[in-house]
Scaffold this active site. Structure first.
Site, PDB file in Angstrom:
ATOM      1  N   ARG A  29     -13.032   9.854  -3.828  1.00 54.58           N
ATOM      2  CA  ARG A  29     -14.326   9.231  -4.139  1.00 54.58           C
ATOM      3  C   ARG A  29     -15.452  10.258  -4.128  1.00 54.58           C
ATOM      4  O   ARG A  29     -16.618   9.901  -4.326  1.00 54.58           O
ATOM      5  CB  ARG A  29     -14.641   8.141  -3.107  1.00 54.58           C
ATOM      6  CG  ARG A  29     -13.825   6.892  -3.278  1.00 54.58           C
ATOM      7  CD  ARG A  29     -14.255   5.820  -2.279  1.00 54.58           C
ATOM      8  NE  ARG A  29     -13.482   4.596  -2.465  1.00 54.58           N
ATOM      9  CZ  ARG A  29     -13.522   3.562  -1.634  1.00 54.58           C
ATOM     10  NH1 ARG A  29     -14.271   3.604  -0.550  1.00 54.58           N
ATOM     11  NH2 ARG A  29     -12.805   2.488  -1.890  1.00 54.58           N
ATOM     12  N   GLU A  43      -4.717   6.161  -7.126  1.00 55.91           N
ATOM     13  CA  GLU A  43      -4.307   4.758  -7.259  1.00 55.91           C
ATOM     14  C   GLU A  43      -2.785   4.612  -7.206  1.00 55.91           C
ATOM     15  O   GLU A  43      -2.272   3.680  -6.610  1.00 55.91           O
ATOM     16  CB  GLU A  43      -4.849   4.145  -8.561  1.00 55.91           C
ATOM     17  CG  GLU A  43      -6.327   3.814  -8.505  1.00 55.91           C
ATOM     18  CD  GLU A  43      -6.693   2.868  -7.358  1.00 55.91           C
ATOM     19  OE1 GLU A  43      -5.876   2.045  -6.955  1.00 55.91           O
ATOM     20  OE2 GLU A  43      -7.822   2.993  -6.854  1.00 55.91           O
ATOM     21  N   GLN A  48       1.810   3.176  -2.771  1.00 63.61           N
ATOM     22  CA  GLN A  48       2.961   3.530  -1.945  1.00 63.61           C
ATOM     23  C   GLN A  48       2.708   3.358  -0.456  1.00 63.61           C
ATOM     24  O   GLN A  48       3.616   3.048   0.282  1.00 63.61           O
ATOM     25  CB  GLN A  48       3.316   5.008  -2.167  1.00 63.61           C
ATOM     26  CG  GLN A  48       3.717   5.349  -3.542  1.00 63.61           C
ATOM     27  CD  GLN A  48       5.008   4.683  -3.924  1.00 63.61           C
ATOM     28  OE1 GLN A  48       5.086   4.035  -4.939  1.00 63.61           O
ATOM     29  NE2 GLN A  48       6.024   4.790  -3.088  1.00 63.61           N
ATOM     30  N   TYR A  88       9.901   5.921  -3.794  1.00 63.16           N
ATOM     31  CA  TYR A  88       9.860   5.499  -5.201  1.00 63.16           C
ATOM     32  C   TYR A  88       9.625   6.680  -6.146  1.00 63.16           C
ATOM     33  O   TYR A  88       8.568   6.812  -6.766  1.00 63.16           O
ATOM     34  CB  TYR A  88       8.763   4.446  -5.450  1.00 63.16           C
ATOM     35  CG  TYR A  88       9.172   3.069  -5.032  1.00 63.16           C
ATOM     36  CD1 TYR A  88      10.104   2.348  -5.756  1.00 63.16           C
ATOM     37  CD2 TYR A  88       8.610   2.496  -3.897  1.00 63.16           C
ATOM     38  CE1 TYR A  88      10.484   1.075  -5.357  1.00 63.16           C
ATOM     39  CE2 TYR A  88       8.995   1.224  -3.479  1.00 63.16           C
ATOM     40  CZ  TYR A  88       9.926   0.525  -4.221  1.00 63.16           C
ATOM     41  OH  TYR A  88      10.300  -0.727  -3.820  1.00 63.16           O
ATOM     42  N   TYR A 126      -3.291  -3.022 -13.582  1.00 61.65           N
ATOM     43  CA  TYR A 126      -4.149  -2.750 -12.418  1.00 61.65           C
ATOM     44  C   TYR A 126      -4.676  -1.306 -12.454  1.00 61.65           C
ATOM     45  O   TYR A 126      -5.878  -1.057 -12.338  1.00 61.65           O
ATOM     46  CB  TYR A 126      -3.376  -2.990 -11.099  1.00 61.65           C
ATOM     47  CG  TYR A 126      -4.100  -2.384  -9.942  1.00 61.65           C
ATOM     48  CD1 TYR A 126      -5.219  -3.011  -9.418  1.00 61.65           C
ATOM     49  CD2 TYR A 126      -3.726  -1.133  -9.429  1.00 61.65           C
ATOM     50  CE1 TYR A 126      -5.943  -2.431  -8.405  1.00 61.65           C
ATOM     51  CE2 TYR A 126      -4.450  -0.554  -8.412  1.00 61.65           C
ATOM     52  CZ  TYR A 126      -5.554  -1.208  -7.903  1.00 61.65           C
ATOM     53  OH  TYR A 126      -6.280  -0.620  -6.900  1.00 61.65           O
ATOM     54  N   ASP A 144      -5.267  -6.423  -7.924  1.00 63.01           N
ATOM     55  CA  ASP A 144      -4.072  -6.152  -7.113  1.00 63.01           C
ATOM     56  C   ASP A 144      -3.946  -7.267  -6.070  1.00 63.01           C
ATOM     57  O   ASP A 144      -4.704  -8.246  -6.106  1.00 63.01           O
ATOM     58  CB  ASP A 144      -4.156  -4.752  -6.475  1.00 63.01           C
ATOM     59  CG  ASP A 144      -5.225  -4.685  -5.397  1.00 63.01           C
ATOM     60  OD1 ASP A 144      -6.051  -5.626  -5.313  1.00 63.01           O
ATOM     61  OD2 ASP A 144      -5.221  -3.714  -4.628  1.00 63.01           O
ATOM     62  N   GLU A 187     -13.772  -1.413  -6.232  1.00 60.48           N
ATOM     63  CA  GLU A 187     -13.489  -0.701  -4.975  1.00 60.48           C
ATOM     64  C   GLU A 187     -13.983  -1.495  -3.772  1.00 60.48           C
ATOM     65  O   GLU A 187     -13.364  -1.483  -2.713  1.00 60.48           O
ATOM     66  CB  GLU A 187     -14.133   0.684  -5.000  1.00 60.48           C
ATOM     67  CG  GLU A 187     -13.258   1.666  -5.760  1.00 60.48           C
ATOM     68  CD  GLU A 187     -13.732   3.091  -5.619  1.00 60.48           C
ATOM     69  OE1 GLU A 187     -12.941   3.938  -5.178  1.00 60.48           O
ATOM     70  OE2 GLU A 187     -14.903   3.363  -5.954  1.00 60.48           O
ATOM     71  N   CYS A 207     -17.755 -10.724   7.608  1.00 57.66           N
ATOM     72  CA  CYS A 207     -17.659 -10.678   6.143  1.00 57.66           C
ATOM     73  C   CYS A 207     -19.011 -10.918   5.471  1.00 57.66           C
ATOM     74  O   CYS A 207     -19.698 -11.890   5.794  1.00 57.66           O
ATOM     75  CB  CYS A 207     -16.657 -11.740   5.686  1.00 57.66           C
ATOM     76  SG  CYS A 207     -16.485 -11.780   3.897  1.00 57.66           S
TER      77      CYS A 207
HETATM   78  S1  SF4 Z   1     -15.256 -15.310   4.670  1.00 58.05           S
HETATM   79 FE1  SF4 Z   1     -13.270 -14.811   5.471  1.00 58.05          FE
HETATM   80  S2  SF4 Z   1     -11.792 -15.666   4.045  1.00 58.05           S
HETATM   81 FE2  SF4 Z   1     -13.784 -15.614   3.019  1.00 58.05          FE
HETATM   82  S3  SF4 Z   1     -13.801 -13.717   1.899  1.00 58.05           S
HETATM   83 FE3  SF4 Z   1     -14.759 -13.312   3.858  1.00 58.05          FE
HETATM   84  S4  SF4 Z   1     -13.070 -12.606   5.209  1.00 58.05           S
HETATM   85 FE4  SF4 Z   1     -12.171 -13.574   3.394  1.00 58.05          FE
END
Ligand code: SF4
Length: 351
Positions: A29, A43, A48, A88, A126, A144, A187, A207
């Site tokens: 990167r 990639e 692998q 592979y 991909y 992917d 990415e 998240c």
């Molecule tokens: S909230 Fe949880 S299930 Fe939804 S995309 Fe984010 S990590 Fe994944």
């Protein structure tokens, strides 16, 4: 269905902002602009093994083959040697073939047209999407396993993502939601899938897309992606005959098609029960068997053999590809998986 317009901006922007702040520093990167050759090799290597494990392989590969022309000039044995440890080997062979094709047809460069890239050995949709979006700034998705999983949760896709219906649904969603910064977006999805939206126990509290995610909202983040339960493997009893005559053991060559094709095995009969299999073996050899001396459970992908090996008294060699082998001789022939174990056992107790 969620369209990604929530709060400020849409989820794609939130994901890109998260990526800008969190992206992992990786050797491939570092180039600005991105080097298509580096994207390609990284990639394939990433298919692998884990990202951390790829780094040293990638660096030493680039030292050895700094560009496509150098790779195309190398001998296949050098390329395979450089790949050693990644498994592979067909992938390394394809890389080499593709480099030779690029040297011959594209002046030692990776082409930037999708049809051209896809025509190269070992490059599927991909990898083509990754190269086109990351190195050439094209608006292409790169789907992917990570991307399938993240989208299945984000949009609560309840179909099996490994089946064509589920996959198509996600492909359509990716195309619909792909932003202009497609390379960074792809990415970002990979990083999110690798670190946050991981297969088991996704880390939803960390998240950036939690408020956009349908699965999280509905408490289904651990249930998705849905996978059709696998059929349990078929279990069979396998009776094998150890029949030795004048220092030689009787073996049979399996048919040229099907499971363990053209490999050698001890005479064998399969059955639902032990008795049935043993009877089948006695019928096959028109002889009698003594108490079993060896047992082994061999697990294939779709079936399990519970094997027992019985010494054979008298009998008749069946028609077909049966031959007598001394241990020196059978060491040189391909023995079918678990039968190689039985051969080693026989050699230990008899010879
Ligand atoms: S909230 Fe949880 S299930 Fe939804 S995309 Fe984010 S990590 Fe994944």
């Amino acid at each position: 269905m969620m369209k990604g317009k929530k709060g400020e901006g849409n989820w794609q922007e939130r994901l890109l902002a998260w990526f800008d702040g969190h992206k992992r520093d990786l050797p491939w990167r570092e180039d600005k602009p991105r080097n298509p050759y580096h994207v390609w090799i990284s990639e394939i290597m990433l298919q692998q093994t884990r990202t951390e494990a790829v780094k040293p392989y990638f660096n030493s590969w680039m030292e050895r083959f700094p560009n496509i022309s150098a790779l195309a000039r190398a001998k296949e044995s050098e390329v395979l040697h450089q790949w050693q440890g990644l498994g592979y080997y067909s992938r390394a062979r394809n890389i080499h073939k593709a480099a030779m094709e690029m040297a011959e047809t594209y002046g030692g460069r990776l082409p930037d047209r999708k049809e051209d890239i896809l025509s190269l050995p070992g490059i599927g949709s991909y990898t083509a999407g990754a190269i086109l979006s990351m190195a050439y700034g094209k608006r292409e998705g790169a789907i992917d396993g990570n991307v399938l999983r993240v989208y299945a949760r984000l949009y609560q896709v309840e179909e099996d993502i490994l089946k064509s219906r589920g996959r198509k649904k996600i492909e359509a969603l990716v195309n619909e939601t792909l932003p202009d910064r497609a390379g960074d977006f792809n990415e970002a999805l990979m990083d999110l899938g690798a670190d946050i939206c991981i297969p088991k126990n996704p880390r939803c509290s960390l998240c950036p897309l939690a408020e956009d995610c349908a699965a999280f909202r509905n408490g289904k983040e651990k249930e998705l992606p849905f996978r059709t339960p696998k059929k349990p493997p078929k279990e069979e009893q396998a009776a094998c005959g150890i029949w030795i005559k004048e220092g030689r053991v009787l073996l049979h060559k399996r048919p040229a098609r099907g499971m363990l094709a053209s490999m050698w095995e001890f005479p064998m009969a399969l059955g639902e029960t032990e008795e049935e299999a043993r009877k089948g073996l006695e019928q096959l050899l028109a002889g009698k068997t003594e108490d079993f001396l060896w047992q082994y459970k061999h697990v294939f992908t779709h079936r399990i053999w519970h094997m027992k090996a019985y010494p054979v008294r008298e009998g008749a060699v069946p028609e077909g590809e049966y031959r007598w082998f001394s241990p020196e001789e059978y060491r040189e022939i391909p023995l079918a998986g678990p039968h190689a174990r039985l051969a080693a056992f026989v050699e230990k107790i008899v010879y």
